[in-house]
Design a protein around this motif. Structure first.
Motif, mmCIF file in Angstrom:
data_model
loop_
_atom_site.group_PDB
_atom_site.id
_atom_site.type_symbol
_atom_site.label_atom_id
_atom_site.label_comp_id
_atom_site.label_asym_id
_atom_site.label_seq_id
_atom_site.Cartn_x
_atom_site.Cartn_y
_atom_site.Cartn_z
ATOM 1 N N VAL A 46 -8.215 0.440 -3.250
ATOM 2 C CA VAL A 46 -7.968 1.426 -4.306
ATOM 3 C C VAL A 46 -6.820 0.962 -5.203
ATOM 4 O O VAL A 46 -6.904 1.031 -6.440
ATOM 5 N N PHE A 47 -5.732 0.490 -4.600
ATOM 6 C CA PHE A 47 -4.598 0.034 -5.400
ATOM 7 C C PHE A 47 -4.941 -1.226 -6.202
ATOM 8 O O PHE A 47 -4.469 -1.406 -7.321
ATOM 9 N N ALA A 48 -5.751 -2.111 -5.635
ATOM 10 C CA ALA A 48 -6.156 -3.319 -6.356
ATOM 11 C C ALA A 48 -7.013 -2.969 -7.564
ATOM 12 O O ALA A 48 -6.850 -3.555 -8.639
ATOM 13 N N ALA A 56 1.039 -1.118 -8.650
ATOM 14 C CA ALA A 56 -0.221 -0.989 -7.919
ATOM 15 C C ALA A 56 -0.519 -2.272 -7.140
ATOM 16 O O ALA A 56 -1.023 -2.221 -6.016
ATOM 17 N N TRP A 57 -0.196 -3.427 -7.740
ATOM 18 C CA TRP A 57 -0.427 -4.694 -7.036
ATOM 19 C C TRP A 57 0.511 -4.848 -5.843
ATOM 20 O O TRP A 57 0.119 -5.366 -4.791
ATOM 21 N N VAL A 58 1.739 -4.375 -5.990
ATOM 22 C CA VAL A 58 2.693 -4.422 -4.869
ATOM 23 C C VAL A 58 2.201 -3.518 -3.741
ATOM 24 O O VAL A 58 2.220 -3.900 -2.561
ATOM 25 N N ALA A 59 1.752 -2.325 -4.096
ATOM 26 C CA ALA A 59 1.238 -1.399 -3.085
ATOM 27 C C ALA A 59 -0.004 -1.968 -2.406
ATOM 28 O O ALA A 59 -0.180 -1.833 -1.188
ATOM 29 N N ALA A 60 -0.875 -2.624 -3.176
ATOM 30 C CA ALA A 60 -2.069 -3.249 -2.588
ATOM 31 C C ALA A 60 -1.675 -4.354 -1.617
ATOM 32 O O ALA A 60 -2.269 -4.486 -0.543
ATOM 33 N N GLY A 61 -0.663 -5.134 -1.967
ATOM 34 C CA GLY A 61 -0.196 -6.193 -1.073
ATOM 35 C C GLY A 61 0.401 -5.653 0.207
ATOM 36 O O GLY A 61 0.153 -6.186 1.301
#
Length: 89
Positions: A49-51, A62-67
């Protein structure tokens, strides 16, 4: 040194250890496996979802959260592997 600690014959009111505790101990592996499986599914879904959110906008958060979610998913997967090995032995 005080000699009234656990394992001594000091003034504790509880019964002394019998020595059979490890034989009667219950393993928390089932609960740990359930929690790891829930964490794996939840964080993998959150990473996707974040990606997707990071792909649509120019928000680096959002990319940091996805990572971070992907890293937690990998840790949960490794924990499930460890649990499976311990359950077999």
């Amino acid at each position: 040194m005080d000699e009234d600690g656990p394992g001594s014959r000091g003034p504790y009111r509880h019964r002394q250890p019998s020595g059979k505790e490890p034989l009667a101990a219950r393993s928390p592996l089932r609960l740990r496996a359930i929690l790891s499986a829930v964490a794996l599914v939840g964080t993998a879904a959150a990473a996707v979802v974040f990606a997707v959110a990071g792909q649509r906008g120019d928000d680096d958060g959002a990319w940091v959260a996805a990572g971070i979610c992907a890293a937690v998913a990998v840790i949960a997967a490794i924990d499930l592997i460890v649990i499976a090995r311990r359950a077999r032995s």
